[in-house]
Design a protein around this motif. Structure first.
Motif, PDB file in Angstrom:
ATOM      1  N   LEU A 144       0.833  -1.207   0.000  1.00 57.37           N
ATOM      2  CA  LEU A 144       0.000   0.000   0.000  1.00 57.37           C
ATOM      3  C   LEU A 144       0.868   1.258   0.000  1.00 57.37           C
ATOM      4  CD1 LEU A 144      -2.820   1.285   0.195  1.00 57.37           C
ATOM      5  CD2 LEU A 144      -2.644   1.078   2.692  1.00 57.37           C
ATOM      6  N   GLY A 145       1.928   1.246   0.808  1.00 55.59           N
ATOM      7  CA  GLY A 145       2.824   2.392   0.847  1.00 55.59           C
ATOM      8  C   GLY A 145       3.531   2.614  -0.479  1.00 55.59           C
ATOM      9  N   TRP A 146       3.874   1.520  -1.144  1.00 55.88           N
ATOM     10  CA  TRP A 146       4.521   1.602  -2.464  1.00 55.88           C
ATOM     11  C   TRP A 146       3.598   2.292  -3.468  1.00 55.88           C
ATOM     12  CZ3 TRP A 146       9.155   0.563  -4.705  1.00 55.88           C
ATOM     13  CH2 TRP A 146       9.193   0.370  -6.090  1.00 55.88           C
ATOM     14  N   LEU A 147       2.302   1.966  -3.391  1.00 52.25           N
ATOM     15  CA  LEU A 147       1.337   2.555  -4.320  1.00 52.25           C
ATOM     16  C   LEU A 147       1.042   4.014  -3.985  1.00 52.25           C
ATOM     17  CD1 LEU A 147      -1.221  -0.388  -4.636  1.00 52.25           C
ATOM     18  CD2 LEU A 147       0.484   0.320  -6.328  1.00 52.25           C
ATOM     19  N   LEU A 148       0.915   4.325  -2.698  1.00 54.98           N
ATOM     20  CA  LEU A 148       0.526   5.673  -2.294  1.00 54.98           C
ATOM     21  C   LEU A 148       1.677   6.671  -2.374  1.00 54.98           C
ATOM     22  CD1 LEU A 148      -1.727   4.939   0.829  1.00 54.98           C
ATOM     23  CD2 LEU A 148      -2.475   5.529  -1.482  1.00 54.98           C
ATOM     24  N   LEU A 149       2.876   6.236  -1.979  1.00 52.69           N
ATOM     25  CA  LEU A 149       4.001   7.159  -1.861  1.00 52.69           C
ATOM     26  C   LEU A 149       4.890   7.196  -3.100  1.00 52.69           C
ATOM     27  CD1 LEU A 149       5.014   6.368   1.826  1.00 52.69           C
ATOM     28  CD2 LEU A 149       3.506   8.169   0.998  1.00 52.69           C
ATOM     29  N   SER A 150       4.769   6.169  -3.945  1.00 49.62           N
ATOM     30  CA  SER A 150       5.586   6.082  -5.178  1.00 49.62           C
ATOM     31  C   SER A 150       7.056   6.418  -4.917  1.00 49.62           C
ATOM     32  CB  SER A 150       5.027   7.037  -6.242  1.00 49.62           C
ATOM     33  OG  SER A 150       3.688   6.740  -6.547  1.00 49.62           O
ATOM     34  N   PRO A 151       7.727   5.626  -4.067  1.00 51.12           N
ATOM     35  CA  PRO A 151       9.110   5.959  -3.688  1.00 51.12           C
ATOM     36  C   PRO A 151      10.124   5.741  -4.799  1.00 51.12           C
ATOM     37  CG  PRO A 151       8.500   3.828  -2.800  1.00 51.12           C
ATOM     38  CD  PRO A 151       7.267   4.384  -3.434  1.00 51.12           C
ATOM     39  N   GLY A 152       9.759   4.972  -5.805  1.00 55.66           N
ATOM     40  CA  GLY A 152      10.700   4.685  -6.884  1.00 55.66           C
ATOM     41  C   GLY A 152      11.678   3.600  -6.466  1.00 55.66           C
ATOM     42  N   GLY A 153      12.525   3.188  -7.399  1.00 56.18           N
ATOM     43  CA  GLY A 153      13.482   2.144  -7.082  1.00 56.18           C
ATOM     44  C   GLY A 153      12.852   0.768  -7.126  1.00 56.18           C
ATOM     45  N   ASP A 154      13.542  -0.185  -6.531  1.00 56.48           N
ATOM     46  CA  ASP A 154      13.093  -1.569  -6.539  1.00 56.48           C
ATOM     47  C   ASP A 154      12.176  -1.841  -5.355  1.00 56.48           C
ATOM     48  OD1 ASP A 154      13.511  -4.338  -7.759  1.00 56.48           O
ATOM     49  OD2 ASP A 154      14.009  -4.694  -5.653  1.00 56.48           O
ATOM     50  N   PHE A 155      11.117  -2.632  -5.569  1.00 62.87           N
ATOM     51  CA  PHE A 155      10.158  -2.922  -4.501  1.00 62.87           C
ATOM     52  C   PHE A 155      10.818  -3.685  -3.358  1.00 62.87           C
ATOM     53  CE2 PHE A 155       6.657  -5.626  -2.740  1.00 62.87           C
ATOM     54  CZ  PHE A 155       5.932  -4.597  -2.162  1.00 62.87           C
ATOM     55  N   ALA A 156      11.731  -4.596  -3.667  1.00 62.56           N
ATOM     56  CA  ALA A 156      12.426  -5.349  -2.621  1.00 62.56           C
ATOM     57  C   ALA A 156      13.256  -4.416  -1.741  1.00 62.56           C
ATOM     58  CB  ALA A 156      13.303  -6.433  -3.242  1.00 62.56           C
ATOM     59  N   ASP A 157      13.890  -3.421  -2.356  1.00 63.14           N
ATOM     60  CA  ASP A 157      14.660  -2.440  -1.583  1.00 63.14           C
ATOM     61  C   ASP A 157      13.739  -1.619  -0.684  1.00 63.14           C
ATOM     62  OD1 ASP A 157      17.043  -3.254  -2.726  1.00 63.14           O
ATOM     63  OD2 ASP A 157      16.939  -1.752  -4.342  1.00 63.14           O
TER      64      ASP A 157
END
Length: 314
Positions: A63-76
């Motif tokens: 959810l945080g990956w979708l909302l915040l769009s941090p970029g980079g690799d999801f595993a990182d």
């Protein structure tokens, strides 16, 4: 169901809590039956926590990956969350630990057929005045011990980490929930369940729950393990002597609030999260602080005339 005045909880909580017993004896009943239920409940609770906490952590990470769009690799991104490198990591980590509350309630209700509110205290649920006074006592005492510990030494330079104020909001909102969840599971359910296995030994549940509490914290050196084990023993003694979780929760909440909020001001929260070693002197200071709190909290409970056994049944 509404007409009969019964809820769905009543359908499962069909066994009465014994009267005139200590907090650690609340799950006692037919010996063989309760021992089997406790073994099943302990294993179920531990397995549900590993799977449930991991699932919640992964879902919140996504959810945080979708909302915040941090970029980079999801595993990182997930590794950064697990280290508490950002506020979302602390949020997801603490909410994952909070699953211990519904797990504890569910095991008590569905495995032992008792009402979950008896995990709060012998009355049952929280005695709110004692909980608040315990938190105030812990706040004053722990800060005093910390001040004396560093007396004569130069205090570190104040340097709040990036996003500190966002971290602080997350700390204030979720650290109490995380600390209370650990107390419900370790000093609440596990203490009561282990005690049914060896009922003639008053402190069996306290020792076993404290040992699991220390082991659950992962990699740690001997002083840090003993520090957490000792905290579990003292918190368990508080629960038995005062008849409820209030003082243990109060100490745990204040300890975590101080640890994370001060870390963000002087170093980083990720550094505290990654702690795997402490020195023997640190252990002595922690024992002094927790030990003194235990004595004073018990005396406070006596001053308030807290009940330490369940109501006598007619």
């Amino acid at each position: 169901m509404a007409a009969s005045g019964r809820s769905w909880v009543d359908a499962f909580a069909n066994e009465a809590t014994p009267g005139g017993v200590r907090y650690d004896q609340i799950l006692t009943g037919a010996a063989d039956q309760q021992k089997l239920r406790s073994v099943v409940g302990i294993l179920t609770g531990v397995l549900l926590f590993f799977f449930g906490a991991s699932l919640v952590s992964q879902l919140l990470g996504g959810l945080g990956w979708l909302l915040l769009s941090p970029g980079g690799d999801f595993a990182d991104w997930l590794r950064a969350l697990s280290r508490f490198d950002n506020p979302w990591g602390m949020l997801s980590g603490h909410l994952a630990l909070a699953t211990l509350i519904p797990i504890s309630f569910g095991v008590v209700l569905f495995v032992h057929h008792r009402r979950p509110r008896w995990l709060g205290s012998v009355r049952p649920w929280f005695r709110w005045r004692y909980l608040l006074l315990s938190m105030l006592l812990a706040l004053v005492l722990f800060n005093l011990v910390l001040f004396v510990q560093h007396l004569g030494a130069s205090f570190p330079t104040l340097q709040p980490q990036a996003d500190y104020w966002v971290f602080l909001v997350v700390i204030l909102l979720t650290s109490p929930l995380q600390a209370a969840a650990e107390e419900f599971f370790f000093r609440g359910y596990l203490l009561q369940a282990f005690q049914t296995l060896v009922p003639r030994t008053p402190w069996f549940g306290v020792v076993c729950s404290a040992l699991l509490f220390a082991l659950f914290h992962g990699t740690q050196n001997l002083p840090l393990f003993l520090d957490r084990f000792a905290f579990g023993l003292l918190a368990g003694a508080l629960v038995v002597r005062t008849g409820g979780l209030e003082a243990a929760i109060g100490a745990h909440v204040v300890n975590n609030l101080m640890a994370f909020s001060y870390a963000g001001l002087y170093s980083t929260i990720a550094e505290v999260k990654a702690t795997q070693t402490i020195g023997w002197i640190d252990l002595v200071w922690d024992l002094a602080g927790f030990g003194l709190f235990t004595v004073l909290a018990i005396l406070l409970g006596r001053r308030l005339r807290l009940d330490v056994t369940t109501p006598a049944r007619p």
